[in-house]
Design a protein around this motif. Structure first.
Motif, PDB file in Angstrom:
ATOM      1  N   LEU A   1       0.864  -1.182   0.000  1.00  0.00           N
ATOM      2  CA  LEU A   1       0.000   0.000   0.000  1.00  0.00           C
ATOM      3  C   LEU A   1       0.897   1.228   0.000  1.00  0.00           C
ATOM      4  O   LEU A   1       1.678   1.436   0.931  1.00  0.00           O
TER       5      LEU A   1
ATOM      6  N   ILE B   1      -2.978   6.811  -3.539  1.00  0.00           N
ATOM      7  CA  ILE B   1      -4.313   6.462  -3.064  1.00  0.00           C
ATOM      8  C   ILE B   1      -5.393   6.682  -4.118  1.00  0.00           C
ATOM      9  O   ILE B   1      -6.347   5.914  -4.248  1.00  0.00           O
TER      10      ILE B   1
ATOM     11  N   PHE C   1      -5.346   3.714  -6.507  1.00  0.00           N
ATOM     12  CA  PHE C   1      -5.936   2.504  -5.932  1.00  0.00           C
ATOM     13  C   PHE C   1      -7.410   2.707  -5.585  1.00  0.00           C
ATOM     14  O   PHE C   1      -8.221   1.795  -5.705  1.00  0.00           O
TER      15      PHE C   1
ATOM     16  N   TYR D   1      -7.780   2.124   0.755  1.00  0.00           N
ATOM     17  CA  TYR D   1      -6.646   1.796   1.620  1.00  0.00           C
ATOM     18  C   TYR D   1      -6.656   0.316   2.009  1.00  0.00           C
ATOM     19  O   TYR D   1      -6.058  -0.079   3.001  1.00  0.00           O
ATOM     20  N   THR D   2      -7.319  -0.512   1.226  1.00  0.00           N
ATOM     21  CA  THR D   2      -7.445  -1.925   1.557  1.00  0.00           C
ATOM     22  C   THR D   2      -6.122  -2.657   1.363  1.00  0.00           C
ATOM     23  O   THR D   2      -5.167  -2.131   0.780  1.00  0.00           O
TER      24      THR D   2
ATOM     25  N   ARG E   1      -3.155  -4.763   0.017  1.00  0.00           N
ATOM     26  CA  ARG E   1      -2.637  -4.911  -1.333  1.00  0.00           C
ATOM     27  C   ARG E   1      -2.081  -6.323  -1.561  1.00  0.00           C
ATOM     28  O   ARG E   1      -1.818  -7.056  -0.606  1.00  0.00           O
TER      29      ARG E   1
ATOM     30  N   GLU F   1       3.854  -2.268   3.329  1.00  0.00           N
ATOM     31  CA  GLU F   1       2.660  -1.792   4.026  1.00  0.00           C
ATOM     32  C   GLU F   1       1.414  -2.549   3.596  1.00  0.00           C
ATOM     33  O   GLU F   1       1.121  -2.667   2.405  1.00  0.00           O
ATOM     34  N   LYS F   2       0.718  -3.058   4.587  1.00  0.00           N
ATOM     35  CA  LYS F   2      -0.620  -3.632   4.442  1.00  0.00           C
ATOM     36  C   LYS F   2      -0.704  -4.664   3.317  1.00  0.00           C
ATOM     37  O   LYS F   2      -1.442  -4.506   2.345  1.00  0.00           O
TER      38      LYS F   2
END
Length: 272
Positions: free
Chosen positions: A148, A153, A156, A159-160, A162, A190-191
């Motif tokens: 992420l 943003i 994409f 913010y879910t 990735r 990240e994420k």
């Protein structure tokens, strides 16, 4: 399995690579001002990230996009003055490196010269490799950032998590290996799914620092305002709140207001 903490007098990019080799986990937090940097540094943090998240938590913007290079330099210089031991990494803000490698180098040089920061961080992989090469060729350490990427943003749209799909996961692995090959000293993920993050951490020699990427990476990073509970509106699964400063601070300020209005403050011992 992490080994015992080694006493580093000053954290450098080499220190982080040594930590990974020795199995010692890397601790990283954000800071944006002198006072917070002194507190974070004295607590023994390894890396202080002057994140473009300052756009959110310091300036109140919805995204990280509005913060400028001048503003990042201001925050970074404040942090550098408060940090004695930690490595200070500074985010290159949106628009300061994506379009032109020469602009990326100019932005990085300004950060290093004007703030005294120790390294810069960029979001992206193959798309920005020429910018990364240009910065590294100038002798400026680069930390990568994949998964992420908040500066993207609007691309994409969310913010879910990735890289849940195979194609994106494959690209992420390729980008991580590319960043290592180019010469980045570390990488933030990240994420993304924990298994994928662990796979990447085990497949490259540079440290991988996660945020919402599970425990199988080489270190962790959080936004200081989130982990101290100063921001009570943000509650992702990966966040652990170590304090609830929002309640504590509002209670203290409310008591101050009461004491001032009732003439309880200052009392006889609190005046000259």
């Amino acid at each position: 399995m992490s080994t015992a903490k080694k006493d580093y007098k000053k954290i450098t990019t080499k220190s982080l690579i040594d930590m990974k080799a020795q199995g010692e986990k890397i601790s990283m937090l954000t800071a944006y001002d002198y006072t917070m940097a002194k507190i974070v540094d004295s607590a023994g943090i390894d890396v202080i990230l002057v994140g473009d998240s300052a756009s959110n938590v310091m300036a109140g913007h919805e995204t990280t996009l509005p913060i400028t290079l001048d503003q990042m330099i201001y925050h970074a210089s404040s942090v550098v003055r408060g940090a004695d031991r930690a490595l200070v990494v500074v985010d290159l803000p949106f628009g300061s490196y994506q379009s032109d490698p020469k602009e990326a180098l100019r932005s990085s040089i300004r950060i290093m010269k004007e703030s005294g920061g120790h390294a810069v961080k960029l979001e992206g992989g193959k798309e920005i490799k020429e910018s990364i090469k240009k910065i590294l060729n100038a002798g400026i350490p680069v930390m990568g950032h994949l998964g992420l990427t908040p500066q993207s943003i609007y691309k994409f749209g969310t913010y879910t998590v990735r890289a849940k799909e195979e194609q994106e996961a494959i690209k992420l692995i390729e980008d991580a290996k590319l960043l290592e090959k180019l010469g980045c000293f570390a990488l933030v993920l990240e994420k993304i799914p924990a298994k994928l993050a662990q796979q990447i951490a085990e497949s490259i020699s540079i440290p991988v620092i996660g945020i919402g990427a599970g425990s199988g990476v080489d270190g962790q990073v959080l936004v200081i305002h989130d982990m101290l509970g100063m921001n009570n509106e943000f509650s992702p699964r990966f966040l652990r709140r170590y304090m609830n400063l929002y309640e504590g601070m509002t209670s203290a300020i409310s008591q101050y207001v009461t004491d001032v209005k009732s003439s309880d403050f200052p009392n006889e011992k609190e005046q000259y």
